[in-house]
Design an enzyme around this catalytic site. Structure first.
Site, PDB file in Angstrom:
ATOM      1  N   CYS A   4       0.895  -1.167  -0.117  1.00  0.00           N
ATOM      2  CA  CYS A   4       0.065   0.167   0.185  1.00  0.00           C
ATOM      3  C   CYS A   4       0.958   1.168   0.005  1.00  0.00           C
ATOM      4  CB  CYS A   4      -0.881  -0.098   1.224  1.00  0.00           C
ATOM      5  SG  CYS A   4      -2.408   0.970   0.760  1.00  0.00           S
ATOM      6  N   HIS A   8      -3.824  -5.222   0.047  1.00  0.00           N
ATOM      7  CA  HIS A   8      -3.409  -5.766   1.535  1.00  0.00           C
ATOM      8  C   HIS A   8      -3.768  -7.012   1.498  1.00  0.00           C
ATOM      9  CE1 HIS A   8      -2.539  -1.685   3.742  1.00  0.00           C
ATOM     10  NE2 HIS A   8      -3.570  -1.317   3.046  1.00  0.00           N
ATOM     11  N   GLU A  34      -2.153  -9.079   3.393  1.00  0.00           N
ATOM     12  CA  GLU A  34      -1.602  -9.427   4.807  1.00  0.00           C
ATOM     13  C   GLU A  34      -2.751  -9.254   5.785  1.00  0.00           C
ATOM     14  OE1 GLU A  34      -1.419  -4.972   5.281  1.00  0.00           O
ATOM     15  OE2 GLU A  34      -1.553  -6.466   3.490  1.00  0.00           O
TER      16      GLU A  34
END
Length: 259
Positions: A107, A195, A197
């Site tokens: 990001c 994202h 994660e």
């Protein structure tokens, strides 16, 4: 006070199991945006990590002996006037690029990599992407080892308003319906705008921290929490960690820093 969970311990210390051989430096801009599932996936594959606050004094003087991961945050890469540490961070990333050392950006981290590689970063022309939406891998992305095992199109989490031009020589690996989402620069640099994660239940903390932005965009918590398939997201997050670990372990272990 309850003892920390294994997930919290991993994030706080970066410690892992006995077979860990490599330690990454992880630049974190806000506490709630951490490595999440990616951190656990890295540890399961022999990679440890240490968090460094983005505002750490003399960040640019840190050695380049460890791989670097740069996480997300609510600021923009072009807001160095408001956040002076961003220019220091960009300079630090540029040292990694010049030394051909491994860097992964997520990001804001992806945008900072673009800026360090002299590419433009700017407010996205097609509005903010907040919530769960698809990423489509390009042909190059489908063939790239960090996306090994991923479908050509998959749902993932987004929270960003900015976009960027591809740096010179970069290879586009993935897009959404609005913006570029992933690129590779040479063999040592990966940038991911979305994202992969995030741990979905922990997005509650994002909602609390960024609720004013949601209100401005007339979005509700459901836009953030409505993960299409939580188990599939978790599987792909750990797969991403496995692929990143394999890539990091393939990189040269030492560096001569001539800065």
């Amino acid at each position: 006070m309850e003892p920390p969970t294994k997930l919290q311990e991993a994030r706080l210390s970066g410690e892992g199991h006995e077979r860990e051989k490599l330690i990454c430096t992880v630049i974190r801009h806000v506490e709630i945006e951490d490595l999440g599932y990616l951190g656990l996936g890295l540890q399961q594959n022999g990679i440890a990590f240490e968090y460094i606050d983005a505002q750490t004094p003399n960040l640019e003087q840190l050695p380049l002996d460890r791989p670097l991961i740069v996480l997300g945050g609510p600021m923009s890469a072009y807001e160095a006037d408001a956040y002076p540490f961003l220019q220091t961070e960009i300079d630090f990333i540029q040292r990694y690029l010049d030394a051909a050392r491994p860097v992964l950006g997520i990001c804001l981290g992806a945008q900072l990599i673009a800026a360090a590689a002299s590419a433009a970063v700017y407010p996205g022309a097609h509005g903010k992407e907040i919530g769960w939406a698809d990423v489509q891998l390009t042909d190059a992305g489908s063939a790239d080892p960090i996306w090994a095992g991923f479908p050509n199109r998959f749902a993932t989490f987004h929270w960003h308003s900015d976009s960027f031009d591809l740096p010179d020589g970069a290879v586009l690996l993935g897009t959404s319906d609005r913006y570029p989402q992933a690129f590779r620069l040479g063999a040592n640099v990966y940038a991911v705008q979305f994202h992969p994660e995030v741990v979905p239940p922990e997005l509650e903390s994002w909602i609390q921290a960024y609720h004013l932005e949601l209100e401005r965009e007339r979005l509700t918590s459901e836009h953030v929490l409505a993960v299409p398939d939580a188990e599939e997201h978790r599987r792909m997050a750990f797969l991403f960690g496995e692929n990143i670990a394999r890539w990091l372990n393939s990189r040269p272990p030492t560096v001569e820093d001539h800065s």
